[in-house]
Design a protein around this motif. Sequence first.
Motif, PDB file in Angstrom:
ATOM      1  N   THR A   1     -36.980  -9.410  -9.620  1.00  0.00           N
ATOM      2  CA  THR A   1     -37.617  -9.365 -10.937  1.00  0.00           C
ATOM      3  C   THR A   1     -37.510 -10.740 -11.588  1.00  0.00           C
ATOM      4  O   THR A   1     -36.831 -11.633 -11.076  1.00  0.00           O
ATOM      5  CB  THR A   1     -36.919  -8.335 -11.859  1.00  0.00           C
ATOM      6  N   ARG A   2     -38.132 -10.878 -12.743  1.00  0.00           N
ATOM      7  CA  ARG A   2     -38.009 -12.108 -13.528  1.00  0.00           C
ATOM      8  C   ARG A   2     -37.057 -11.932 -14.704  1.00  0.00           C
ATOM      9  O   ARG A   2     -37.042 -12.756 -15.620  1.00  0.00           O
ATOM     10  CB  ARG A   2     -39.387 -12.567 -14.020  1.00  0.00           C
ATOM     11  N   GLY A   3     -36.264 -10.854 -14.702  1.00  0.00           N
ATOM     12  CA  GLY A   3     -35.296 -10.643 -15.767  1.00  0.00           C
ATOM     13  C   GLY A   3     -35.926 -10.263 -17.093  1.00  0.00           C
ATOM     14  O   GLY A   3     -35.413 -10.602 -18.165  1.00  0.00           O
ATOM     15  N   GLU A   4     -37.022  -9.502 -17.017  1.00  0.00           N
ATOM     16  CA  GLU A   4     -37.793  -9.185 -18.218  1.00  0.00           C
ATOM     17  C   GLU A   4     -36.993  -8.480 -19.314  1.00  0.00           C
ATOM     18  O   GLU A   4     -37.281  -8.636 -20.510  1.00  0.00           O
ATOM     19  CB  GLU A   4     -38.999  -8.305 -17.840  1.00  0.00           C
ATOM     20  N   ALA A   5     -36.014  -7.677 -18.916  1.00  0.00           N
ATOM     21  CA  ALA A   5     -35.240  -6.911 -19.905  1.00  0.00           C
ATOM     22  C   ALA A   5     -33.912  -7.584 -20.238  1.00  0.00           C
ATOM     23  O   ALA A   5     -33.061  -6.966 -20.883  1.00  0.00           O
ATOM     24  CB  ALA A   5     -34.991  -5.489 -19.375  1.00  0.00           C
ATOM     25  N   GLY A   6     -33.767  -8.834 -19.854  1.00  0.00           N
ATOM     26  CA  GLY A   6     -32.457  -9.465 -19.918  1.00  0.00           C
ATOM     27  C   GLY A   6     -32.149 -10.283 -21.154  1.00  0.00           C
ATOM     28  O   GLY A   6     -31.084 -10.896 -21.226  1.00  0.00           O
ATOM     29  N   ILE A   7     -33.056 -10.330 -22.133  1.00  0.00           N
ATOM     30  CA  ILE A   7     -32.777 -11.078 -23.358  1.00  0.00           C
ATOM     31  C   ILE A   7     -33.017 -10.144 -24.543  1.00  0.00           C
ATOM     32  O   ILE A   7     -34.170  -9.900 -24.921  1.00  0.00           O
ATOM     33  CB  ILE A   7     -33.657 -12.335 -23.490  1.00  0.00           C
TER      34      ILE A   7
ATOM     35  N   PHE B   1     -24.937 -22.022 -15.102  1.00  0.00           N
ATOM     36  CA  PHE B   1     -25.093 -22.404 -16.503  1.00  0.00           C
ATOM     37  C   PHE B   1     -26.527 -22.781 -16.837  1.00  0.00           C
ATOM     38  O   PHE B   1     -26.875 -22.901 -18.017  1.00  0.00           O
ATOM     39  CB  PHE B   1     -24.139 -23.547 -16.849  1.00  0.00           C
ATOM     40  N   ALA B   2     -27.384 -22.952 -15.828  1.00  0.00           N
ATOM     41  CA  ALA B   2     -28.806 -23.183 -16.093  1.00  0.00           C
ATOM     42  C   ALA B   2     -29.444 -21.950 -16.728  1.00  0.00           C
ATOM     43  O   ALA B   2     -30.484 -22.056 -17.391  1.00  0.00           O
ATOM     44  CB  ALA B   2     -29.531 -23.547 -14.799  1.00  0.00           C
ATOM     45  N   HIS B   3     -28.817 -20.794 -16.538  1.00  0.00           N
ATOM     46  CA  HIS B   3     -29.337 -19.548 -17.114  1.00  0.00           C
ATOM     47  C   HIS B   3     -28.786 -19.389 -18.540  1.00  0.00           C
ATOM     48  O   HIS B   3     -27.999 -18.491 -18.838  1.00  0.00           O
ATOM     49  CB  HIS B   3     -28.964 -18.365 -16.224  1.00  0.00           C
ATOM     50  N   VAL B   4     -29.231 -20.278 -19.410  1.00  0.00           N
ATOM     51  CA  VAL B   4     -28.704 -20.361 -20.772  1.00  0.00           C
ATOM     52  C   VAL B   4     -28.878 -19.049 -21.521  1.00  0.00           C
ATOM     53  O   VAL B   4     -28.023 -18.636 -22.308  1.00  0.00           O
ATOM     54  CB  VAL B   4     -29.406 -21.510 -21.532  1.00  0.00           C
ATOM     55  N   SER B   5     -29.985 -18.350 -21.277  1.00  0.00           N
ATOM     56  CA  SER B   5     -30.269 -17.106 -22.003  1.00  0.00           C
ATOM     57  C   SER B   5     -29.234 -16.022 -21.731  1.00  0.00           C
ATOM     58  O   SER B   5     -29.097 -15.077 -22.512  1.00  0.00           O
ATOM     59  CB  SER B   5     -31.658 -16.583 -21.620  1.00  0.00           C
ATOM     60  N   GLN B   6     -28.486 -16.154 -20.638  1.00  0.00           N
ATOM     61  CA  GLN B   6     -27.499 -15.138 -20.275  1.00  0.00           C
ATOM     62  C   GLN B   6     -26.101 -15.452 -20.806  1.00  0.00           C
ATOM     63  O   GLN B   6     -25.139 -14.762 -20.466  1.00  0.00           O
ATOM     64  CB  GLN B   6     -27.462 -14.992 -18.750  1.00  0.00           C
ATOM     65  N   LYS B   7     -26.005 -16.503 -21.622  1.00  0.00           N
ATOM     66  CA  LYS B   7     -24.733 -16.888 -22.240  1.00  0.00           C
ATOM     67  C   LYS B   7     -23.616 -16.984 -21.189  1.00  0.00           C
ATOM     68  O   LYS B   7     -22.597 -16.289 -21.267  1.00  0.00           O
ATOM     69  CB  LYS B   7     -24.345 -15.909 -23.346  1.00  0.00           C
ATOM     70  N   PRO B   8     -23.789 -17.838 -20.191  1.00  0.00           N
ATOM     71  CA  PRO B   8     -22.826 -17.900 -19.080  1.00  0.00           C
ATOM     72  C   PRO B   8     -21.422 -18.303 -19.493  1.00  0.00           C
ATOM     73  O   PRO B   8     -20.455 -17.907 -18.845  1.00  0.00           O
ATOM     74  CB  PRO B   8     -23.444 -18.932 -18.133  1.00  0.00           C
TER      75      PRO B   8
END
Length: 229
Positions: free
Chosen positions: A69-75, A200-207
């Motif tokens: 998926t593209r993480g559509e529900a992840g933010i 950490f490139a996945h900033v939206s996931q608050k790593p």
Amino acid sequence: MSAITRRAALQLLAAPLAGAALGAVRHRAAAKVKVLVVGGHPDDPESGCGGTIARYADTGNEVLVLYLTRGEAGIPGTSHDDAARIRTAESERACTLLGATPRFFGQIDGDTRVDRAAYAAMRELLTQERPDVLLTHWPVDTHPDHRAASLLAYDAWLRTGQKAALGYFEVLTGDQTQLFRPTDYVDITAVAQRKRDACFAHVSQKPAARADGALPRAGARVPACGGVR
């Protein structure tokens, strides 16, 4: 694609990637392999086996990272379209850091399907890509999207002749991945910081909120197994 065992595939990564050792590994691995990593969402392959991805890429092998998926529900609070755009860009950045090529399977975060059409699509992808090494989620997992990615990859592996070396990785062990018992380990000491940077490139996931317990620090010898990190 020629049949290769998991142990033989991992032996290509036997030495730390530094100086003369890197040259020796590249010499031994003159016959390059193609690696396909199948994850449920953006950041799963990076956190589950980002170090191994970097190790394979650094020895000149082709690494394709397939996001179910593209993480559509992840933010939270963000529309599916906007979240997909943000998380796709994060995935592309992470793959650049690791030396891999991103690809998206087209399913929807939180609404993944394991059915005849999905099985056929994954088989077709493996038939086209012909990987020598296939890495995916351990199937005993609390997240349905992770289970879907694993089952689709495993079915495709079975039905395309079991030619790739199959391995599993873990994510958030004990919270998501369950009952995982490592069998093989990859030393990612030399690329631990790159794995961390890719996560950490996945900033939206608050790593940063989960980094201390889940991500390696530079210089750490992190075990990774048959399943790989």
